[in-house]
Design a protein around this motif. Structure first.
Motif, PDB file in Angstrom:
ATOM      1  N   VAL A 117      11.010   5.427   1.512  1.00  0.00           N
ATOM      2  CA  VAL A 117       9.778   5.685   2.258  1.00  0.00           C
ATOM      3  C   VAL A 117       8.811   6.563   1.480  1.00  0.00           C
ATOM      4  CG1 VAL A 117      10.936   5.410   4.477  1.00  0.00           C
ATOM      5  CG2 VAL A 117      10.818   7.678   3.442  1.00  0.00           C
ATOM      6  N   ASN A 118       9.273   7.196   0.397  1.00  0.00           N
ATOM      7  CA  ASN A 118       8.373   8.062  -0.371  1.00  0.00           C
ATOM      8  C   ASN A 118       8.087   7.543  -1.772  1.00  0.00           C
ATOM      9  OD1 ASN A 118      11.063   8.624  -1.191  1.00  0.00           O
ATOM     10  ND2 ASN A 118      10.466  10.667  -1.920  1.00  0.00           N
ATOM     11  N   LEU A 119       8.389   6.268  -2.051  1.00  0.00           N
ATOM     12  CA  LEU A 119       8.017   5.638  -3.316  1.00  0.00           C
ATOM     13  C   LEU A 119       7.188   4.396  -3.036  1.00  0.00           C
ATOM     14  CD1 LEU A 119      11.334   5.685  -5.421  1.00  0.00           C
ATOM     15  CD2 LEU A 119       9.420   7.287  -5.568  1.00  0.00           C
ATOM     16  N   ASP A 120       6.209   4.119  -3.895  1.00  0.00           N
ATOM     17  CA  ASP A 120       5.497   2.855  -3.740  1.00  0.00           C
ATOM     18  C   ASP A 120       6.353   1.735  -4.317  1.00  0.00           C
ATOM     19  OD1 ASP A 120       4.445   2.020  -6.599  1.00  0.00           O
ATOM     20  OD2 ASP A 120       4.085   4.174  -6.449  1.00  0.00           O
ATOM     21  N   ASP A 121       6.090   0.505  -3.882  1.00  0.00           N
ATOM     22  CA  ASP A 121       6.952  -0.630  -4.225  1.00  0.00           C
ATOM     23  C   ASP A 121       7.075  -0.857  -5.729  1.00  0.00           C
ATOM     24  OD1 ASP A 121       7.260  -0.965  -1.550  1.00  0.00           O
ATOM     25  OD2 ASP A 121       6.008  -2.762  -1.384  1.00  0.00           O
ATOM     26  N   GLY A 122       6.042  -0.508  -6.483  1.00  0.00           N
ATOM     27  CA  GLY A 122       6.051  -0.780  -7.917  1.00  0.00           C
ATOM     28  C   GLY A 122       6.567   0.356  -8.775  1.00  0.00           C
ATOM     29  N   TYR A 123       7.126   1.391  -8.162  1.00  0.00           N
ATOM     30  CA  TYR A 123       7.556   2.560  -8.935  1.00  0.00           C
ATOM     31  C   TYR A 123       8.575   2.171 -10.011  1.00  0.00           C
ATOM     32  CZ  TYR A 123       8.829   7.367 -10.009  1.00  0.00           C
ATOM     33  OH  TYR A 123       9.047   8.553 -10.671  1.00  0.00           O
ATOM     34  N   GLY A 124       9.569   1.385  -9.630  1.00  0.00           N
ATOM     35  CA  GLY A 124      10.590   0.992 -10.590  1.00  0.00           C
ATOM     36  C   GLY A 124      10.068   0.050 -11.654  1.00  0.00           C
ATOM     37  N   ARG A 125       9.000  -0.662 -11.358  1.00  0.00           N
ATOM     38  CA  ARG A 125       8.381  -1.568 -12.343  1.00  0.00           C
ATOM     39  C   ARG A 125       7.723  -0.755 -13.452  1.00  0.00           C
ATOM     40  NH1 ARG A 125       7.600  -5.124 -15.485  1.00  0.00           N
ATOM     41  NH2 ARG A 125       6.310  -6.983 -15.245  1.00  0.00           N
ATOM     42  N   ARG A 126       7.282   0.445 -13.108  1.00  0.00           N
ATOM     43  CA  ARG A 126       6.614   1.303 -14.094  1.00  0.00           C
ATOM     44  C   ARG A 126       7.572   2.292 -14.752  1.00  0.00           C
ATOM     45  NH1 ARG A 126       3.527   1.851  -9.515  1.00  0.00           N
ATOM     46  NH2 ARG A 126       4.155   4.046  -9.325  1.00  0.00           N
ATOM     47  N   GLN A 127       8.650   2.618 -14.041  1.00  0.00           N
ATOM     48  CA  GLN A 127       9.586   3.629 -14.536  1.00  0.00           C
ATOM     49  C   GLN A 127      10.955   2.988 -14.768  1.00  0.00           C
ATOM     50  OE1 GLN A 127       8.516   6.693 -15.174  1.00  0.00           O
ATOM     51  NE2 GLN A 127       6.489   6.422 -14.255  1.00  0.00           N
ATOM     52  N   TRP A 128      11.121   2.340 -15.917  1.00  0.00           N
ATOM     53  CA  TRP A 128      12.362   1.647 -16.204  1.00  0.00           C
ATOM     54  C   TRP A 128      13.497   2.646 -16.404  1.00  0.00           C
ATOM     55  CZ3 TRP A 128      12.835  -3.458 -15.607  1.00  0.00           C
ATOM     56  CH2 TRP A 128      11.658  -4.224 -15.619  1.00  0.00           C
ATOM     57  N   LEU A 129      14.645   2.317 -15.852  1.00  0.00           N
ATOM     58  CA  LEU A 129      15.826   3.158 -16.012  1.00  0.00           C
ATOM     59  C   LEU A 129      16.574   2.773 -17.283  1.00  0.00           C
ATOM     60  CD1 LEU A 129      17.115   3.061 -12.327  1.00  0.00           C
ATOM     61  CD2 LEU A 129      16.168   5.066 -13.505  1.00  0.00           C
ATOM     62  N   ALA A 178       2.996  10.514   2.084  1.00  0.00           N
ATOM     63  CA  ALA A 178       4.412  10.173   2.277  1.00  0.00           C
ATOM     64  C   ALA A 178       5.091  11.221   3.140  1.00  0.00           C
ATOM     65  CB  ALA A 178       5.131  10.091   0.927  1.00  0.00           C
ATOM     66  N   SER A 179       5.795  10.778   4.135  1.00  0.00           N
ATOM     67  CA  SER A 179       6.543  11.692   4.989  1.00  0.00           C
ATOM     68  C   SER A 179       7.699  10.938   5.606  1.00  0.00           C
ATOM     69  CB  SER A 179       5.652  12.257   6.094  1.00  0.00           C
ATOM     70  OG  SER A 179       5.127  11.220   6.900  1.00  0.00           O
ATOM     71  N   SER A 180       8.720  11.647   5.983  1.00  0.00           N
ATOM     72  CA  SER A 180       9.854  10.999   6.639  1.00  0.00           C
ATOM     73  C   SER A 180       9.393  10.405   7.965  1.00  0.00           C
ATOM     74  CB  SER A 180      10.958  12.021   6.898  1.00  0.00           C
ATOM     75  OG  SER A 180      11.464  12.507   5.679  1.00  0.00           O
ATOM     76  N   PRO A 181       9.778   9.157   8.267  1.00  0.00           N
ATOM     77  CA  PRO A 181       9.348   8.550   9.513  1.00  0.00           C
ATOM     78  C   PRO A 181       9.895   9.304  10.722  1.00  0.00           C
ATOM     79  CG  PRO A 181      11.067   7.244   8.482  1.00  0.00           C
ATOM     80  CD  PRO A 181      10.668   8.295   7.487  1.00  0.00           C
ATOM     81  N   GLU A 182       9.086   9.389  11.776  1.00  0.00           N
ATOM     82  CA  GLU A 182       9.498  10.104  12.973  1.00  0.00           C
ATOM     83  C   GLU A 182      10.325   9.207  13.885  1.00  0.00           C
ATOM     84  OE1 GLU A 182       6.116  11.710  14.891  1.00  0.00           O
ATOM     85  OE2 GLU A 182       5.581  13.057  13.241  1.00  0.00           O
ATOM     86  N   GLU A 183      11.259   9.815  14.591  1.00  0.00           N
ATOM     87  CA  GLU A 183      12.086   9.095  15.558  1.00  0.00           C
ATOM     88  C   GLU A 183      11.507   9.285  16.958  1.00  0.00           C
ATOM     89  OE1 GLU A 183      16.375   9.042  15.312  1.00  0.00           O
ATOM     90  OE2 GLU A 183      16.270  10.298  13.525  1.00  0.00           O
ATOM     91  N   GLU A 184      11.497   8.195  17.712  1.00  0.00           N
ATOM     92  CA  GLU A 184      11.023   8.240  19.100  1.00  0.00           C
ATOM     93  C   GLU A 184      12.190   7.885  20.013  1.00  0.00           C
ATOM     94  OE1 GLU A 184       8.177   5.623  22.098  1.00  0.00           O
ATOM     95  OE2 GLU A 184       8.130   5.254  19.934  1.00  0.00           O
ATOM     96  N   ALA A 185      12.550   8.799  20.892  1.00  0.00           N
ATOM     97  CA  ALA A 185      13.659   8.544  21.819  1.00  0.00           C
ATOM     98  C   ALA A 185      13.263   7.458  22.802  1.00  0.00           C
ATOM     99  CB  ALA A 185      14.026   9.822  22.555  1.00  0.00           C
ATOM    100  N   LEU A 186      14.179   6.513  23.042  1.00  0.00           N
ATOM    101  CA  LEU A 186      13.939   5.410  23.974  1.00  0.00           C
ATOM    102  C   LEU A 186      14.831   5.558  25.195  1.00  0.00           C
ATOM    103  CD1 LEU A 186      13.787   2.389  21.484  1.00  0.00           C
ATOM    104  CD2 LEU A 186      11.873   3.692  22.411  1.00  0.00           C
TER     105      LEU A 186
END
Length: 231
Positions: free
Chosen positions: A143-155, A186-194
């Motif tokens: 949730v705190n990385l953009d989808d292409g992060y690994g495409r730019r930062q090869w391991l 970017a932030s941790s997603p919040e939980e909503e009690a149901l």
């Protein structure tokens, strides 16, 4: 087990990683690749924890690119990765007869779900896999990385990623030894009690509904996986 033995340099890298992780992990999971297994064995031995081989951690299948001239093969794979990341075409194969990103994500998600059940709480697990699957899956699920992060930062060989599970996916703490700075958006997603969960606390996180793991949860997951396979 497929693949070649670790080279002398690879052995040194594996031992360095194992020493860095000594005593900090509760289990080791590895892909079926021989070099991954040999690396995992060193980590497990130093930390005195069990090792498990999991086919879902295998590298992305590249289809017709396998055995092709390196330059041409990489050119084709680059096009496939760009379709995945830039166009969001996750249901297309990375190359002719290759694996789809959606299938890679499905098996990696299934692996993470099983690990969460097997090692609840604050357990730490070492995962020895491959650059392609990790560079694709971790950013797409974090949730705190953009989808292409690994495409730019090869391991590179023996580089590590530190991530933890959070509601909605993963939270990446560091990548190849570099701490991930929290972007303003970017932030941790919040939980909503149901309401309506009976004696079970049920929450909504983003587009998912979650309930606590129970002793029968693995059986439920197994049933759902069989139903999915049966269509």
């Amino acid at each position: 087990m497929p693949g070649l033995d670790l080279s002398s340099g690879g052995v040194q890298q594996a031992e360095t990683v194992a020493d860095a992780l000594r005593g900090s992990v509760d289990a080791v999971y590895v892909s079926p690749s021989l070099r991954a297994v040999q690396t995992g064995e060193r980590i497990a031995a130093l930390s005195e924890v069990p090792l498990w081989v999991d086919d879902r951690l295998a590298e992305i299948e590249v289809g017709s690119v396998e055995g092709m001239d390196a330059a041409e093969g990489l050119r084709i794979l680059d096009i496939g990765w760009d379709r995945w990341i830039q166009e969001g075409a996750l249901d297309e194969p990375v190359a002719p007869d290759g694996e789809r990103a959606s299938d890679v994500l499905e098996r990696f998600r299934a692996f993470l779900a099983q690990v969460e059940i097997a090692h609840p709480g604050d357990a730490a697990v070492a995962v020895v896999s491959h650059g392609g699957i990790l560079q694709l899956s971790i950013p797409l699920l974090s949730v705190n990385l953009d989808d292409g992060y690994g495409r730019r930062q090869w391991l590179r060989n023996a580089q590590t990623v530190d991530a933890r599970t959070v509601p909605g996916g993963l939270w990446c703490e560091s990548w190849a030894g570099t701490a991930i700075e929290l972007s303003p958006s970017a932030s941790s997603p919040e939980e909503e009690a149901l309401a309506g969960g009976g004696s079970t606390e049920v929450t909504r996180v983003g587009e998912t509904v979650r309930r606590p793991v129970r002793p029968w949860t693995p059986a439920v997951h197994g049933l759902l996986q069989q139903l999915q396979k049966a269509g």
